[in-house]
Enzyme design. Structure first.
Site, PDB file in Angstrom:
ATOM      1  N   GLU A  79      29.605  44.330  40.676  1.00  0.00           N
ATOM      2  CA  GLU A  79      30.639  43.308  40.486  1.00  0.00           C
ATOM      3  C   GLU A  79      30.086  41.908  40.757  1.00  0.00           C
ATOM      4  O   GLU A  79      30.505  40.938  40.114  1.00  0.00           O
ATOM      5  CB  GLU A  79      31.853  43.602  41.375  1.00  0.00           C
ATOM      6  CG  GLU A  79      32.551  44.917  41.085  1.00  0.00           C
ATOM      7  CD  GLU A  79      32.884  45.126  39.615  1.00  0.00           C
ATOM      8  OE1 GLU A  79      33.134  44.122  38.906  1.00  0.00           O
ATOM      9  OE2 GLU A  79      32.891  46.279  39.167  1.00  0.00           O
ATOM     10  N   HIS A 109      28.560  40.607  37.630  1.00  0.00           N
ATOM     11  CA  HIS A 109      29.590  40.004  36.773  1.00  0.00           C
ATOM     12  C   HIS A 109      29.940  38.607  37.283  1.00  0.00           C
ATOM     13  O   HIS A 109      30.089  37.655  36.502  1.00  0.00           O
ATOM     14  CB  HIS A 109      30.864  40.856  36.784  1.00  0.00           C
ATOM     15  CG  HIS A 109      30.827  42.057  35.889  1.00  0.00           C
ATOM     16  ND1 HIS A 109      30.463  41.993  34.566  1.00  0.00           N
ATOM     17  CD2 HIS A 109      31.145  43.365  36.134  1.00  0.00           C
ATOM     18  CE1 HIS A 109      30.544  43.204  34.029  1.00  0.00           C
ATOM     19  NE2 HIS A 109      30.959  44.048  34.954  1.00  0.00           N
TER      20      HIS A 109
END
Length: 732
Positions: free
Chosen positions: A510, A513
C-alpha cells in the site's frame, strides 16, 4: 497547500451539503456552456485556447466535488454506521446522474475536440495536458456522447443502477462478515497462539458489548460470562488466527464454511431491516447491466469494453497470458500439494480439504524451515516496521516522513498522519495510516488518493473563482486491517501491533501505491499520481515496493524484537528467505482462478445468471485448481473486487503488474537494491510521471526494453520444473 480535512467537524450532513452544492455549481457551469452554444448556434470555430480555459475552469469547479465525495466514501469504508451509510447511498443516484451528464455533454466534449484538432496548439501543450485531453476524449466516447438521446437515457439508467447495486453488494458483504460470531469452548482453543487468543478475547469483549446493547443479555447475564471470553469472527486477523493454528478441525471447517458462504443463499443473516444479505440477484443484475452498457457502446461484451482502457490488447491476450502462466505454475503447485499431503498423514488427515491448507502449510513451514509466523511476529513490531520502511524510501528516493498526528484532525484515535519531505526539505504531500481492523471497517487493504497534486491558474475574466491561482499538494489515505495493538482496561497501549510477515508485505504494497500518488510531479489532476494510469499497470509500484521486505538488507531495517530490540536472528532470516516461494505454485493458481473467472463471466454473451456464474466458476476450478472445492463454496458472492470495486474484467491486473514489478526490480538486483541511480530512475520514469504517458512507454523508458516474463518466473520459483530441480540437486 495540504488543505487537510477537519474530520472532527465533518458530519454526514455537512458532507451531503458539500456534495450537493458542488454538483449544483458544476451543473450551473454546464448550463452556461449549453446557453453559449445555443446563442452562437455553433461552436465549430471555438478557439482552442478558449476551450482549454473552459476545461480548466470546469476541472477546478469539480475539485470540491471530488474532495467531499472522496471523504464521504472513505468514511463509509472505514467508519461505517447507519448515518454515514444512508447519506452515502442517498447521494449515489445524484452522483451517477451528474457523472452521466458530464460524460454525454456535447459542448464540453467539443471543447476537448477543439484542443485536439488544433494541431499547433495541441503540440504546444505539455505532455500531461495532451494525455489528459486524449483520455478525456476516450472517456466521452465510453460514456455514450455519440449515442442517440434515447440511448443516452438508457445509458444513464444503467449507470445509476450499477452504482446502487455495487454499494448494496459491498454492504451485504460487510454486514455478513460482522454478523457472524462463534463463542468458543476451552477445548476448541488448542493450538491457537497467544497472539491469536488475545484477538479472540478482544472479539469476545466486543461481542459481549453488542449483546448488552441489543438487550439479548441482561446485566446479570453479561457479568456471568467468563473473562476472557473467546469468540471467533470472520474479521481477517481473527479468522486467520483460527484457520492457521487451531487443532480442532471441525472448528476450522465451521469457520471456513461461514466465510465462503457470506452473502449467499446459505447465509441466514439479515440486515437491520430484516432483509436477506444474499448477493445472488445483485450479481446477475450487475453482469446483465454491464453487458447492456457494453452493447450500447458497440462492444461485443463487457470484457472488451474494460480492456479498451488497459495495457492489455484484448481478452484473448489476457486469457492466453493466464493459461500460459497456469501451465508453468501447475507442476510446482502439484509439488506444493504433495508437501501438504505428506504432512497431513502426521495429523490424521486422510483427505485434505480447504480448511486444512493454512493449518498444514504452517506445520510444513515449521518442519521444513523451522519457521513460524508467530515466532517471527515479535520481530516485526509496527513502529519498527514503519521506521524501517521510511528508512528504505529515504535511501531509494531521498525523501523522509515526519509524523504530525497530534496536531491534525483524524477520523479515529488509531489513525496516524505524516508529512512527506524531499531531500531539500520541501514539502511533497501528506498521508494517513489507518492500519488496524475494527468494527464498521471493510476488510482488506487499500490506498485512496482522494486529493491529487494540482495547480490552477484562472485565465477567465469573469472573476467567478475567488483565487486567481490555486495549488494543492497530494494527500492520501493508506488503510489496512492488521492485528491491533493490545491495551489495558484504561485503553493504554501495553504492546504495539506485532505483524506477520504477510502483513509487512501488505504495508509495503500500500505504501508503494501511496508513493505513486505522492511523488508525482504532474499538476493536471486527471493524470497526476495514479490517475490516468492503466488499471493493469497501477499495481506496478505497489508490488515493486514489496521486494524490499523480501531482501535481507531491507529486513534488517524493519525488524527488531519488541522487548529486546535484537535483530531477527540469522537462522530465522535464512528460513524466512528460503520460504519466500513456499506454496507459491498453489497461490499462483488461486490468483489465476480468480482472474480467469472474472474475465470469462464478463466475456459471456448473454451475461450469465446466478447459476451461470456458479457454473463458470466450477468450470474454471476444474481446469485450474488442483484441489476440489466444496459445492457450497460461494466465494463469488463476496468477490468485492469485481462486483463492488474497479477490477471487473481486470482482476488479471495483479499478475500482469507482477510481471512488470519483477522485471523492474531486476534492475536493482543487477545494480544494487539501494542503488541511488536506479532509485532516481524509477522515481523519475515511473512515480513522477503518473498517467501523463502510457504505462508501456514509462516502463520501457525505465528498463530500456520491453518487459520480460523471466524475472516473474524466477521470483515465483518457477525457473525450473520440479523434475529439473531434482536432477540439478542430484548432479550437485
Amino acid at each position: 497547500m495540504l488543505h487537510l480535512v477537519d474530520f472532527d467537524n465533518m458530519t454526514p450532513k455537512e458532507l451531503k451539503q458539500q456534495v450537493t452544492t458542488a454538483i449544483e455549481q458544476a451543473n450551473a457551469f454546464l448550463d452556461n456552456l449549453d446557453k453559449q452554444d445555443t446563442d452562437s448556434q455553433s461552436n465549430i470555430n471555438i478557439a482552442a485556447q478558449t476551450a482549454l480555459a473552459d476545461i480548466s475552469h470546469f476541472d477546478h469547479i469539480n475539485l470540491a466535488l471530488d474532495r467531499s465525495w472522496g471523504v464521504l466514501s472513505h468514511l463509509n469504508s472505514v467508519m461505517s454506521n447507519d448515518d454515514i451509510r444512508h447519506t452515502h447511498h442517498e447521494l449515489l443516484p445524484l452522483l451517477s446522474a451528474y457523472g452521466t451528464r458530464v460524460g454525454q455533454h456535447k459542448p464540453l466534449f467539443e471543447r476537448y475536440q477543439a484542443i485536439k484538432k488544433d494541431t499547433i496548439f495541441f503540440n504546444s501543450l505539455d505532455t500531461a495536458r495532451q494525455r489528459a485531453t486524449e483520455l478525456a476524449l476516450q472517456r466521452f466516447e465510453l460514456s455514450g456522447v455519440a449515442l442517440s438521446n434515447e440511448q443516452q437515457q438508457q445509458f444513464a439508467d444503467i449507470q445509476s443502477q450499477l452504482s446502487t447495486l455495487s454499494a448494496s453488494f459491498s454492504d451485504h458483504v460487510l454486514d455478513a462478515t460482522q454478523a457472524f460470531a462463534l463463542p468458543l469452548t476451552d477445548n476448541q482453543l488448542a493450538g491457537i497462539t497467544d497472539s491469536g487468543l488475545a484477538l479472540l478475547a478482544q472479539a469476545g469483549e466486543q461481542y459481549k458489548a453488542k449483546l448488552l446493547e441489543s438487550k439479548q443479555k441482561t446485566e446479570a447475564d453479561f457479568k456471568a460470562l467468563p473473562s476472557p471470553y473467546y469468540v471467533a469472527t470472520l474479521d481477517i486477523p481473527v479468522y486467520l488466527a483460527v484457520m492457521t493454528h487451531a487443532n480442532d478441525r471441525s472448528l476450522r471447517e465451521t469457520l471456513y464454511k461461514a466465510y465462503v458462504t457470506r452473502a449467499s443463499e446459505f447465509d441466514a443473516h439479515t440486515n437491520k431491516k430484516g432483509e436477506s444479505l444474499n448477493n445472488a440477484d445483485i450479481m446477475q443484475q450487475i453482469l446483465a447491466l454491464r453487458a447492456q452498457k457494453a452493447h450500447l457502446l458497440g462492444f461485443d461484451n463487457y470484457a472488451k469494453l474494460s480492456l479498451s482502457t488497459k495495457m492489455a490488447d484484448s481478452p484473448e491476450q489476457v486469457e492466453s497470458f493466464l493459461r500460459d502462466l497456469a501451465d508453468k505454475a501447475r507442476p510446482f503447485a502439484q509439488q506444493d500439494l504433495a508437501q501438504l499431503q505428506a504432512a497431513a498423514q502426521k495429523y490424521g488427515i486422510d483427505d485434505i480439504q480447504p480448511w486444512d491448507t493454512a493449518y498444514l502449510a504452517e506445520k510444513v513451514k515449521q518442519d521444513k524451515f523451522q519457521l513460524s509466523q508467530e515466532q517471527i511476529r515479535p520481530y516485526f513490531p509496527l513502529p519498527k516496521v514503519i521506521d524501517g520502511l521510511f528508512n528504505i524510501v529515504n535511501r531509494l528516493y531521498g525523501i523522509h516522513a515526519v509524523e504530525y498526528s497530534d496536531s491534525v484532525s483524524r477520523w479515529h484515535k488509531d489513525v496516524r498522519f505524516y508529512q512527506l519531505f524531499d531531500a531539500d526539505d520541501s514539502l511533497i504531500g501528506g498521508f494517513y495510516f489507518d492500519l488496524y481492523a475494527r468494527q464498521g471497517k471493510r476488510g482488506g487493504a487499500w490506498m485512496s488518493g482522494f486529493q491529487p497534486r494540482y495547480k490552477y491558474i484562472n485565465s477567465n475574466t469573469d472573476n467567478s473563482i475567488d483565487a486567481q491561482t490555486y495549488q494543492q499538494l497530494p494527500v492520501c489515505f493508506m488503510v489496512g486491517n492488521f492485528t491491533p495493538a493490545t491495551s489495558d482496561a484504561e485503553g493504554n497501549e501495553t504492546q504495539p501491533s506485532l505483524l506477520t510477515h504477510n502483513e509487512v508485505l501488505t504495508l509495503f504494497h500500500e505504501f508503494g501505491h501511496g508513493l505513486h500518488h505522492l511523488l508525482t510531479q504532474v499538476t493536471v489532476g486527471d493524470v497526476a499520481g495514479v490517475n490516468g494510469v492503466e488499471w493493469d499497470a497501477v499495481e506496478l509500484p505497489s508490488q515493486f515496493m514489496e521486494n524490499w521486505a523480501w531482501d535481507s538488507e531491507g529486513i534488517a531495517l524493519i525488524s527488531a524484537h519488541v522487548d529486546t530490540g535484537e535483530p531477527l536472528p540469522q537462522q530465522m532470516l535464512d528460513a524466512l528467505l528460503a520460504a519466500k516461494n513456499f506454496q507459491s505454485g498453489i497461490q499462483t493458481l488461486r490468483q489465476i482462478e480468480f482472474a480467469l473467472f472474472d474475465l470469462l463471466i464478463h466475456s459471456d454473451t448473454p451475461a450469465p445468471d446466478y447459476q451461470g456464474i456458479l457454473q463458470t466458476l466450477d468450470k474454471v476450478r476444474d481446469e485450474i485448481a488442483i484441489m476440489p472445492t466444496p459445492d457450497y463454496n460461494r466465494f463469488a458472492n463476496s468477490f468485492s473486487h469485481i462486483f463492488a470495486g474497479g477490477y471487473a474484467a481486470g482482476y488479471y491486473s495483479y499478475k500482469w503488474a507482477e510481471l512488470l514489478s519483477a522485471d523492474a526490480f531486476s534492475k536493482f538486483e543487477e545494480e544494487g537494491i539501494f542503488n541511488p541511480q536506479a532509485g532516481k530512475a524509477f522515481r523519475e520514469h515511473i512515480l513522477c510521471v503518473g498517467g501523463s504517458l502510457p504505462a508501456k512507454t514509462n516502463f520501457e523508458t525505465f528498463r530500456g526494453r520491453p518487459a520480460s516474463i523471466e524475472a516473474l518466473l524466477r521470483h515465483s520459483g518457477f525457473g525450473q520444473s520440479p523434475q529439473e530441480e531434482m536432477q540439478s540437486n542430484k548432479e550437485v
